[in-house]
Design a protein around this motif. Sequence first.
Motif, PDB file in Angstrom:
ATOM      1  N   GLU A  38      10.210  -9.500  19.114  1.00  0.00           N
ATOM      2  CA  GLU A  38      10.041 -10.078  17.763  1.00  0.00           C
ATOM      3  C   GLU A  38       8.601 -10.554  17.610  1.00  0.00           C
ATOM      4  O   GLU A  38       8.183 -11.499  18.277  1.00  0.00           O
TER       5      GLU A  38
ATOM      6  N   ASP B  33      11.335  -9.814  11.595  1.00  0.00           N
ATOM      7  CA  ASP B  33      11.629 -11.099  10.960  1.00  0.00           C
ATOM      8  C   ASP B  33      10.920 -11.111   9.604  1.00  0.00           C
ATOM      9  O   ASP B  33       9.693 -10.948   9.527  1.00  0.00           O
TER      10      ASP B  33
ATOM     11  N   HIS C  35       8.040 -13.491   9.160  1.00  0.00           N
ATOM     12  CA  HIS C  35       6.898 -13.124  10.009  1.00  0.00           C
ATOM     13  C   HIS C  35       6.128 -11.965   9.380  1.00  0.00           C
ATOM     14  O   HIS C  35       4.900 -11.934   9.428  1.00  0.00           O
TER      15      HIS C  35
ATOM     16  N   HIS D  74      15.779 -10.217  11.442  1.00  0.00           N
ATOM     17  CA  HIS D  74      15.873 -11.658  11.189  1.00  0.00           C
ATOM     18  C   HIS D  74      15.609 -11.835   9.703  1.00  0.00           C
ATOM     19  O   HIS D  74      14.479 -11.650   9.237  1.00  0.00           O
TER      20      HIS D  74
ATOM     21  N   ASP E 157      17.774 -15.992  10.076  1.00  0.00           N
ATOM     22  CA  ASP E 157      16.865 -16.924  10.754  1.00  0.00           C
ATOM     23  C   ASP E 157      16.309 -17.891   9.704  1.00  0.00           C
ATOM     24  O   ASP E 157      15.129 -17.864   9.365  1.00  0.00           O
TER      25      ASP E 157
HETATM   26 MN   LIG Z   1      12.954 -14.957  13.881  1.00  0.00          MN
END
Ligand SMILES: [Mn+2]
Length: 313
Positions: free
Chosen positions: A153, A188, A191, A216, A257
């Motif tokens: 990740e 993610d 991110h 995520h 998440d």
């Molecule tokens: Mn995450």
Amino acid sequence: MKFAARINSFKKSPLYKKISVLDCIEIISKIDGITHIELNYPEHFENIKVEEVKEALIKHNLKLSGIALRYDSKFINGEFTNPNKEIREIAIKETIEAVEICNKLDGEVTTIWLAYDGFDYPFQVDYNKALDYEVIALQKVAKMFPNSKISFEYKPYQPRVYSFIGDISTTLMLLDEVGCDNMGVTLDFCHMLMKKENPAYSLALAVRKNRLMGFHLNDGYKDNDDGLMIGSVHLMQTLEFIYYAKRYNYEGINYFDTFPIREDPVKECEMNIKMYKKLNEFIDRIGMDEVEKLINKQDAIAVQDLLYRVINN
Ligand SMILES: [Mn+2]
């Protein structure tokens, strides 16, 4: 569809006072539509045994999506790239332990997020030496468990100013160098936004290199890992992301998440599941072929009309 909840959304919620991981599993099992939970290692295994978790999962009819590594502050100068060889070896050892626990609990994937492998100052690190350490460590873990899925990740920054592996292309380059088929990437949403990536494009790149392993899902305002509810800020980009997940037959876990701090985490998670399903249904109603035709037109007004149809539903 597989939906997983984040233990710390419950464990750290002001609504619940000092609850255990086992309590969290029980609360999560009552969420409408939830299928999986995810646990952090070593964080969530400090006071409970693996067998106790296994029993709780069976009792509450939940599966384990996987184990996520949470390297603690002894790794503040780096996990796999720490200048101290002993600490690098402890990071590898903890990662191996996490995969072993994931396997014992029939989890689908072990997720590695290297919080501290990065830098803050010019001249602070030797970049290619650090990347060599990264490759060596990941090869060691991946080769030890050829039948276990291990996913990377990436996050561009936080807590370091720069991460070594902070975007989709560097991740795919790294995985190429590691050269193990059982390693992939976890995308993610926040991110990706932090790196100014368009999430669906990152998804397409991961598929292109046959490395897509996990999602995520969350949302945010780009600069920070906000962990807001899905679709709350970037609705169309979330819709586009879900479209490509369908198009490429993604069958992995949809892990939320998110960070409900002022919200009831049960209702927050239910809202995420409802939103995902609703966007998914919207695409089904329009039809995959119709969306593809729309994309092929490269017509911004037709795309805006798709948004119009979302709100006019
Ligand atoms: Mn995450």
